[in-house]
Design a protein around this motif. Sequence first.
Motif, PDB file in Angstrom:
ATOM      1  N   ILE A   1      10.975   5.298  -6.290  1.00  0.00           N
ATOM      2  CA  ILE A   1      12.237   5.944  -5.926  1.00  0.00           C
ATOM      3  C   ILE A   1      12.121   6.603  -4.557  1.00  0.00           C
ATOM      4  CG2 ILE A   1      13.880   7.755  -6.556  1.00  0.00           C
ATOM      5  CD1 ILE A   1      13.140   7.228  -9.497  1.00  0.00           C
ATOM      6  N   ILE A   2      10.990   7.275  -4.307  1.00  0.00           N
ATOM      7  CA  ILE A   2      10.773   7.935  -3.016  1.00  0.00           C
ATOM      8  C   ILE A   2      10.781   6.918  -1.888  1.00  0.00           C
ATOM      9  CG2 ILE A   2       9.063   9.172  -1.623  1.00  0.00           C
ATOM     10  CD1 ILE A   2       8.215  10.575  -4.277  1.00  0.00           C
ATOM     11  N   SER A   3      10.098   5.799  -2.077  1.00  0.00           N
ATOM     12  CA  SER A   3      10.009   4.773  -1.034  1.00  0.00           C
ATOM     13  C   SER A   3      11.367   4.190  -0.704  1.00  0.00           C
ATOM     14  CB  SER A   3       9.045   3.668  -1.476  1.00  0.00           C
ATOM     15  OG  SER A   3       7.754   4.177  -1.686  1.00  0.00           O
ATOM     16  N   PHE A   4      12.146   3.847  -1.740  1.00  0.00           N
ATOM     17  CA  PHE A   4      13.482   3.296  -1.498  1.00  0.00           C
ATOM     18  C   PHE A   4      14.415   4.353  -0.905  1.00  0.00           C
ATOM     19  CE2 PHE A   4      12.237  -0.084  -4.554  1.00  0.00           C
ATOM     20  CZ  PHE A   4      12.615  -1.189  -3.791  1.00  0.00           C
ATOM     21  N   GLY A   5      14.293   5.592  -1.366  1.00  0.00           N
ATOM     22  CA  GLY A   5      15.134   6.657  -0.829  1.00  0.00           C
ATOM     23  C   GLY A   5      14.864   6.920   0.640  1.00  0.00           C
TER      24      GLY A   5
ATOM     25  N   ILE B   1       4.874   9.763 -12.077  1.00  0.00           N
ATOM     26  CA  ILE B   1       4.774   9.617 -10.619  1.00  0.00           C
ATOM     27  C   ILE B   1       4.807   8.158 -10.184  1.00  0.00           C
ATOM     28  CG2 ILE B   1       3.605  11.802 -10.195  1.00  0.00           C
ATOM     29  CD1 ILE B   1       0.955  10.295 -10.287  1.00  0.00           C
ATOM     30  N   MET B   2       4.533   7.218 -11.082  1.00  0.00           N
ATOM     31  CA  MET B   2       4.559   5.807 -10.680  1.00  0.00           C
ATOM     32  C   MET B   2       5.995   5.353 -10.412  1.00  0.00           C
ATOM     33  SD  MET B   2       1.475   3.686 -12.400  1.00  0.00           S
ATOM     34  CE  MET B   2       1.394   4.201 -14.096  1.00  0.00           C
ATOM     35  N   SER B   3       6.907   5.692 -11.289  1.00  0.00           N
ATOM     36  CA  SER B   3       8.305   5.336 -11.040  1.00  0.00           C
ATOM     37  C   SER B   3       8.881   6.190  -9.917  1.00  0.00           C
ATOM     38  CB  SER B   3       9.130   5.519 -12.314  1.00  0.00           C
ATOM     39  OG  SER B   3       9.121   6.869 -12.745  1.00  0.00           O
TER      40      SER B   3
ATOM     41  N   MET C   1      -3.394  13.121  -7.293  1.00  0.00           N
ATOM     42  CA  MET C   1      -4.339  14.188  -6.958  1.00  0.00           C
ATOM     43  C   MET C   1      -3.688  15.557  -7.056  1.00  0.00           C
ATOM     44  SD  MET C   1      -6.618  12.561  -3.868  1.00  0.00           S
ATOM     45  CE  MET C   1      -7.602  14.057  -3.772  1.00  0.00           C
ATOM     46  N   GLY C   2      -2.443  15.666  -6.581  1.00  0.00           N
ATOM     47  CA  GLY C   2      -1.766  16.954  -6.656  1.00  0.00           C
ATOM     48  C   GLY C   2      -1.361  17.315  -8.065  1.00  0.00           C
ATOM     49  N   GLN C   3      -0.782  16.354  -8.796  1.00  0.00           N
ATOM     50  CA  GLN C   3      -0.264  16.634 -10.134  1.00  0.00           C
ATOM     51  C   GLN C   3      -1.391  16.857 -11.139  1.00  0.00           C
ATOM     52  OE1 GLN C   3       3.280  14.448 -11.397  1.00  0.00           O
ATOM     53  NE2 GLN C   3       2.225  13.892 -13.287  1.00  0.00           N
ATOM     54  N   PHE C   4      -2.442  16.076 -11.055  1.00  0.00           N
ATOM     55  CA  PHE C   4      -3.553  16.208 -12.005  1.00  0.00           C
ATOM     56  C   PHE C   4      -4.275  17.537 -11.827  1.00  0.00           C
ATOM     57  CE2 PHE C   4      -7.849  15.620 -13.588  1.00  0.00           C
ATOM     58  CZ  PHE C   4      -7.663  14.926 -14.772  1.00  0.00           C
ATOM     59  N   SER C   5      -4.461  17.948 -10.563  1.00  0.00           N
ATOM     60  CA  SER C   5      -5.235  19.157 -10.288  1.00  0.00           C
ATOM     61  C   SER C   5      -4.378  20.409 -10.168  1.00  0.00           C
ATOM     62  CB  SER C   5      -6.017  18.975  -8.985  1.00  0.00           C
ATOM     63  OG  SER C   5      -5.123  18.842  -7.887  1.00  0.00           O
TER      64      SER C   5
ATOM     65  N   TYR D   1       0.779  -1.240   0.000  1.00  0.00           N
ATOM     66  CA  TYR D   1       0.000   0.000   0.000  1.00  0.00           C
ATOM     67  C   TYR D   1       0.813   1.294   0.000  1.00  0.00           C
ATOM     68  CZ  TYR D   1       0.640   0.616   5.091  1.00  0.00           C
ATOM     69  OH  TYR D   1       1.167   0.801   6.342  1.00  0.00           O
ATOM     70  N   LEU D   2       2.087   1.283   0.399  1.00  0.00           N
ATOM     71  CA  LEU D   2       2.827   2.547   0.446  1.00  0.00           C
ATOM     72  C   LEU D   2       2.976   3.159  -0.941  1.00  0.00           C
ATOM     73  CD1 LEU D   2       4.506   4.772   1.652  1.00  0.00           C
ATOM     74  CD2 LEU D   2       6.474   3.235   1.697  1.00  0.00           C
ATOM     75  N   VAL D   3       3.551   2.407  -1.875  1.00  0.00           N
ATOM     76  CA  VAL D   3       3.761   2.945  -3.218  1.00  0.00           C
ATOM     77  C   VAL D   3       2.440   3.255  -3.924  1.00  0.00           C
ATOM     78  CG1 VAL D   3       4.665   2.432  -5.517  1.00  0.00           C
ATOM     79  CG2 VAL D   3       6.046   1.920  -3.504  1.00  0.00           C
ATOM     80  N   PRO D   4       1.450   2.340  -3.896  1.00  0.00           N
ATOM     81  CA  PRO D   4       0.168   2.683  -4.545  1.00  0.00           C
ATOM     82  C   PRO D   4      -0.497   3.927  -3.952  1.00  0.00           C
ATOM     83  CG  PRO D   4       0.296   0.321  -4.176  1.00  0.00           C
ATOM     84  CD  PRO D   4       1.458   0.923  -3.462  1.00  0.00           C
ATOM     85  N   ILE D   5      -0.446   4.089  -2.618  1.00  0.00           N
ATOM     86  CA  ILE D   5      -1.071   5.275  -2.023  1.00  0.00           C
ATOM     87  C   ILE D   5      -0.247   6.523  -2.340  1.00  0.00           C
ATOM     88  CG2 ILE D   5      -1.754   6.383   0.140  1.00  0.00           C
ATOM     89  CD1 ILE D   5      -2.541   3.726   1.229  1.00  0.00           C
ATOM     90  N   LEU D   6       1.079   6.382  -2.425  1.00  0.00           N
ATOM     91  CA  LEU D   6       1.901   7.508  -2.878  1.00  0.00           C
ATOM     92  C   LEU D   6       1.491   7.945  -4.281  1.00  0.00           C
ATOM     93  CD1 LEU D   6       5.596   6.809  -1.740  1.00  0.00           C
ATOM     94  CD2 LEU D   6       4.231   8.841  -1.235  1.00  0.00           C
ATOM     95  N   VAL D   7       1.179   6.973  -5.128  1.00  0.00           N
ATOM     96  CA  VAL D   7       0.725   7.299  -6.483  1.00  0.00           C
ATOM     97  C   VAL D   7      -0.586   8.076  -6.425  1.00  0.00           C
ATOM     98  CG1 VAL D   7      -0.102   6.338  -8.667  1.00  0.00           C
ATOM     99  CG2 VAL D   7       1.916   5.350  -7.565  1.00  0.00           C
TER     100      VAL D   7
END
Length: 600
Positions: A321-325, A315-317, A79-83, A68-74
């Motif tokens: 990267i954010i999660s591993f970082g 944002i999917m990739s 929501m932020g990028q689209f809007s 759930y971390l990566v999917p919820i990050l997406v």
Amino acid sequence: MVYETSYGTGQKPFSPDLDRGKWEKPTDFLFACFGLALKLDIFVASYWFFFDMGICGMLPYYIYMVIYLVPILVIHSFMGQFSSSGFISAFRVSPFFKGMGYVSTFLTISMLIYYGIFAAVPLLFIINSVHPTLPWSCEGMKSWHNESSDQLTICNFSKTEEDLLYLNDNGTVDYYTKILHVPSVLYFQKHFDTLDESRFPDLSREYELSWHFVGFFILVWAIIGFIFYKFSETAKFGKLLRFMVLITLGLLGVCFVRFLFLPGSINGLLNYLTPRREDLIMGSGSTFIMVLQAFGAGWGSVMALSSFNGFKTNIMSYSWIISFGQIFIYIFFGLVTFMLEHYYEEMKTENFDTHVINHWLLFLSSASALASLEWPNMWTVIYYSMLLLAALIVMITQIFTVLTSVFDEFEGLRKYKQEVTFGLIGGLALCSFFFCTNHGIVYFSALALDAIWSHSILHLLLLLVVLWIYGRERFQRDIEFMLGQPFASWKIFILRFIAPLILIVSLLMGIAVAIMEHSYSSIIVLVISVFLVVIPLLVIPGYGLYNMYQSTGSCWERFRRTCRPTDWYPVEMEHRQQYEEAVGNTDVTHQLFEVTDEVN
């Protein structure tokens, strides 16, 4: 028109801020999200949860990352990028739940008012490192510590058997525990009279204000004010964050290499890297806290930061990267923690029971370890500059996300950006002075742990809003339109049916931890928690009912209309026109939105 507009609902139309800017480089978004992992109160408030476990205890993090971390990050980034909006206006996707954005604002403020502690403590050691002999070194503490007191320290303790003998009334000899204090911890405590005897003040005693820490807090907020005065533009702010994160991690790497030569540090590394079954069990329940930290103190930080991305940013990739970082940063600090802890473990006797009070290991006890090095003043400045930068990164990022979201939502405030910015900073500075007291500087951890249950509630509601009310088909369609690649259906299934179970467990665990923590905390901290965490959650249904009141029709029709996405489209005209064409050809409806037979 294939989407609902505010004109059809009687609400004020959304007016995008065309001057909000973009990141100078796409990777600035990554560095800003890496900076969220530098919220180091998790190392203090949650030490007993997982920072006594090794690398094996981190393995469940990777499972949660996939589930759930990566999917919820997406979802947050979408929501932020689209809007192109902060965490308030982004809930145009379902206006009934826009109160979630306001809750995120209050949660961020609840963190900011106490987090100055984590910048003030490094300042305490940096400023006092100008003394030729560090005051918290064994030599320097003689100038302020009462050597005739009963307190044993790592400086005046000898490992002889006689020191550990206790003569009973009947003439028999017993061995008993020796408590050893660390000079740097005592140096911190001497700024509060009520902390001299114990690290926990008596709750029945009066509040004691440390004017030294008031000065440090003023300096911290002055630095933050200067940053927003010089780097208020998005591109400049992103560039500043990028360099601050890189410098912080670089200094951490330098300190890590130097700590390798501390006595016991290698044992600490080996202990950290040794797989243990109990670590895995502990990590299964404890890495929830780390996962929740990924989204920032106010939960909506990633949403606001992603709003400055280009519309086609992958944002999917980036979420991977954010999660591993972020886990890399946690492991890095975990290694340093274990090395410092085993440095003090080396001071214990092998045959008798001794215990070193290495309180706030990263922030307080570390200063005495640094004092034992060659060139201690230089290493103190380097190490605590790293911690100061980490605290400033967290604070300015959270303030930036709050300001972004407020200006996106309230058009009238945009012409008063500077006044609002410094008004917010000034208000936060005034509220933060409570944490310069003996009660505030110790019991702040109760506020930090409130994030476990409050973030779990918001994540559950977000999944409800995006994947059930807005609809998984619409979400997948919008993602594919924005990125040109689909969001896998198996991820949708996990987010709809498996992730909520994990979040419910996290919610229950968070409530239990919060109740336990507040039961030992100051009443003022409890009041702050009620006003900045508990009561704001009521804004979610309250704002929804207010939206329903402004709508027309029966109660059920009003509810469905306020749940329908309103003004939900890309801000840039080119993408907006393409979206209209795409949605017009493949419009997907949800039963909840069928207010009329056909939406024209």
